[in-house]
Design a protein around this motif. Structure first.
Motif, mmCIF file in Angstrom:
data_model
loop_
_atom_site.group_PDB
_atom_site.id
_atom_site.type_symbol
_atom_site.label_atom_id
_atom_site.label_comp_id
_atom_site.label_asym_id
_atom_site.label_seq_id
_atom_site.Cartn_x
_atom_site.Cartn_y
_atom_site.Cartn_z
ATOM 1 N N VAL A 150 0.862 -1.190 0.000
ATOM 2 C CA VAL A 150 0.000 0.000 0.000
ATOM 3 C C VAL A 150 0.897 1.238 0.000
ATOM 4 C CG1 VAL A 150 -1.963 -1.055 1.194
ATOM 5 C CG2 VAL A 150 -0.143 -0.017 2.534
ATOM 6 N N ASP B 137 4.828 1.997 -1.142
ATOM 7 C CA ASP B 137 5.281 0.716 -1.707
ATOM 8 C C ASP B 137 4.442 0.329 -2.933
ATOM 9 O OD1 ASP B 137 6.997 0.731 0.386
ATOM 10 O OD2 ASP B 137 5.983 -0.822 1.556
ATOM 11 N N MET C 139 -5.972 7.111 1.720
ATOM 12 C CA MET C 139 -5.125 6.662 2.840
ATOM 13 C C MET C 139 -4.173 5.555 2.405
ATOM 14 S SD MET C 139 -5.621 7.982 5.964
ATOM 15 C CE MET C 139 -5.719 6.878 7.341
ATOM 16 N N PHE C 140 -4.672 4.673 1.524
ATOM 17 C CA PHE C 140 -3.852 3.516 1.165
ATOM 18 C C PHE C 140 -3.009 3.734 -0.101
ATOM 19 C CE2 PHE C 140 -6.628 1.600 4.236
ATOM 20 C CZ PHE C 140 -5.792 0.700 4.882
ATOM 21 N N GLN D 38 1.905 6.321 6.830
ATOM 22 C CA GLN D 38 2.621 5.545 5.812
ATOM 23 C C GLN D 38 3.472 4.453 6.462
ATOM 24 O OE1 GLN D 38 3.594 6.756 2.003
ATOM 25 N NE2 GLN D 38 5.775 6.811 2.434
ATOM 26 N N ILE E 288 1.050 1.603 7.799
ATOM 27 C CA ILE E 288 0.370 0.733 6.823
ATOM 28 C C ILE E 288 1.337 -0.026 5.928
ATOM 29 C CG2 ILE E 288 -1.796 2.047 6.855
ATOM 30 C CD1 ILE E 288 -1.095 3.249 4.212
ATOM 31 N N THR E 289 2.570 0.465 5.821
ATOM 32 C CA THR E 289 3.544 -0.276 5.008
ATOM 33 C C THR E 289 4.379 -1.217 5.871
ATOM 34 O OG1 THR E 289 5.160 1.515 5.179
ATOM 35 C CG2 THR E 289 3.757 1.515 3.230
ATOM 36 N N GLY E 290 4.054 -1.301 7.164
ATOM 37 C CA GLY E 290 4.739 -2.254 8.035
ATOM 38 C C GLY E 290 6.101 -1.782 8.504
ATOM 39 N N ARG E 291 6.359 -0.456 8.409
ATOM 40 C CA ARG E 291 7.665 0.033 8.853
ATOM 41 C C ARG E 291 7.600 0.644 10.246
ATOM 42 N NH1 ARG E 291 7.422 1.051 3.481
ATOM 43 N NH2 ARG E 291 9.149 0.283 2.236
#
Lengths: 225, 248
Positions: free
Chosen positions: A75, A78, B230-231, B240, B243-246
């Motif tokens: 998302v 990325d 949002m996405f 950001q 939601i990007t896992g950072r």
């Protein structure tokens, strides 16, 4: 955290793949310029034979992007990166196709009467240099993730378009005077057209980089400053 | 439809929600996402006064539903919860038959005679996409249903009393992908008649079902925007990163 690292490693690998492809296409374009300006048929054949490598890169990047989307459901930034890379790889492949096309002109005998003077009058070297700088500047923008130069790169596309239009006019008049060179003139016009299309695809890559980094859509926007 | 104005909420000394203001439109799905302990469930529970049941809590600011402050002294909390139903993470059917589970709220609130209650139970089970699976065994225990069916039964139970808002706290987190997809499909279809607010840890679920998404972190509403935006292009760095896992 583990997932994030894995995810980032995959993205890094994708970007590296793109860098390799970009360098190859840039070198194809530079070699094609040299082959064209010096009528070097040997170099032209090298460009033609290396075109397959570009196609392989395109297929690999597309497939890696598909896998990334399927496995990581990206998302935000990325997602934008992966979408951009897919489109950029297509644009680079088209640029390499045109470079190969120009190299093929060099290997055609009808083409040889074109003089250095005519090439100069048509500013073909300037056209080559402009599209090469567009391609290398947009590569630098992606590598540095900085879109400050995007406006200038897109302006260069307008310069290429103008050179194409002027070249076309020039050739129209030229063929009236030198009708025995008509086949050569047609071939030359096709070269100019290919350079103009390369400029368009370079613009597309910049638009994709801006979408990736700034989340802005520049496509089909008249004023792109 | 739902409006929070400068909401601050405290568990004793702990400041759990910090100056939250947002508006939720009628007939929309709103998702709240964020790491554990960020305040998203606390905020959800404020909307039907579930936090009233926890000792030592304090609320500042106002929560309005249809223009009316739900924390006003004149508000009857039982009536409020009928209008603003809730579905929880773990399916929690009553130890009763399938029919009685859905009819329960109607009977307690004396909503209609026997025939009307039967009709309402059937409609609620149809609306929750469960009717075809249970119509021949309405008198069987709710516990005989699968987890996914039990959760849809709980949704039917909430729908039976005709609420305008349904709050869902992680409604599919305990379910397999097929049941999850049924719940998501249901949420999407229920939007036509209800306003839905959902808390989820599953970001793809938020992306799939919601119109708007709010990202909470450390008690603050960091970003609240259209889900697509949002996405694809979140405006805040924290959103950001999460939601990007950072994040973290």
């Amino acid at each position: 955290m583990e997932k994030a690292k894995h995810n980032e490693t995959e993205l890094k690998a994708l970007k590296e793949e793109m860098s390799h492809m970009w360098r190859l296409v840039l070198s194809q374009l530079q070699k094609c310029k040299q082959a064209y300006l010096t009528n070097d048929t040997e170099l032209a054949r090298e460009v033609i034979s290396r075109e397959k490598r570009v196609n392989t890169f395109e297929l690999k990047i597309d497939s890696d992007c598909e896998n990334y989307i399927a496995l990581f459901a990206p998302v935000a930034v990325d997602l934008r990166l992966v979408l951009s890379l897919m489109k950029i790889s297509g644009a680079l492949e088209r640029i390499a196709d045109f470079a190969e096309g120009i190299a093929k002109h060099v290997t055609i005998e009808d083409f040889h009467p074109i003089t250095a003077k005519l090439k100069e009058d048509l500013k073909i070297e300037t056209m080559f240099d402009t599209v090469i700088s567009m391609l290398s500047d947009s590569f630098a923008a992606l590598e540095s993730e900085n879109t400050k130069l995007s406006g200038k790169i897109l302006q260069k596309d307008d310069e290429v378009d103008t050179l194409f239009m002027e070249g076309k006019e020039f050739l129209a008049k030229y063929v009236q005077k030198e009708s025995s060179y008509s086949k050569c003139v047609l071939e030359t016009l096709l070269v100019l057209r290919k350079l103009e299309r390369i400029g368009d695809h370079c613009s597309n890559t910049v638009e994709e980089i801006v979408f990736y980094i700034d989340a802005k859509v520049l496509k089909h926007v008249k004023s792109r400053e | 439809m739902i409006e929070a104005k400068n909401v601050n909420f405290y568990y004793g000394d702990f400041h759990a929600l910090k100056d939250i203001s947002l508006e939720i439109e009628a007939n929309s799905v709103t998702a709240f996402i964020g790491p554990s302990g960020c305040g998203k469930s606390t905020f959800l529970r404020l909307l039907n006064r579930m936090n009233d049941l926890i000792a030592g809590t304090r609320l500042e600011g106002s929560c309005l539903v249809n223009g009316k402050n739900i924390y006003d002294k004149s508000v009857d909390v039982d009536v409020l919860r009928k209008d603003i139903g809730m579905v929880f993470q773990k399916p929690n059917p009553f130890p009763k038959s399938i029919f009685e589970n859905v009819a329960y709220g109607l009977k307690v609130n004396r909503m209609g005679n026997k025939a009307e209650i039967s009709a309402r139970v059937e409609q609620s089970l149809k609306d929750s996409a469960l009717w075809d699976e249970v119509k021949d065994k309405l008198n069987k225990s709710a516990y005989e249903l699968s987890g996914g069916q039990q959760q849809r039964l709980c949704i039917a139970r909430a729908l039976a009393v005709k609420p305008s808002v349904i709050l869902m706290d992680e409604p599919a987190s305990a379910l397999d992908p097929i049941s999850t997809s049924k719940i998501e499909e249901l949420i999407y279809n229920l939007k036509a008649n209800y306003t839905i607010v959902i808390v989820t840890h599953n970001m793809q679920q938020a992306a799939r079902v919601s119109d708007k998404t709010g990202f909470f972190m450390l008690g603050e509403l960091i970003e609240f925007d259209e889900t697509k935006r949002m996405f694809i292009s979140p405006q805040k760095k924290q959103t950001q990163n999460y939601i990007t896992g950072r994040f973290g």
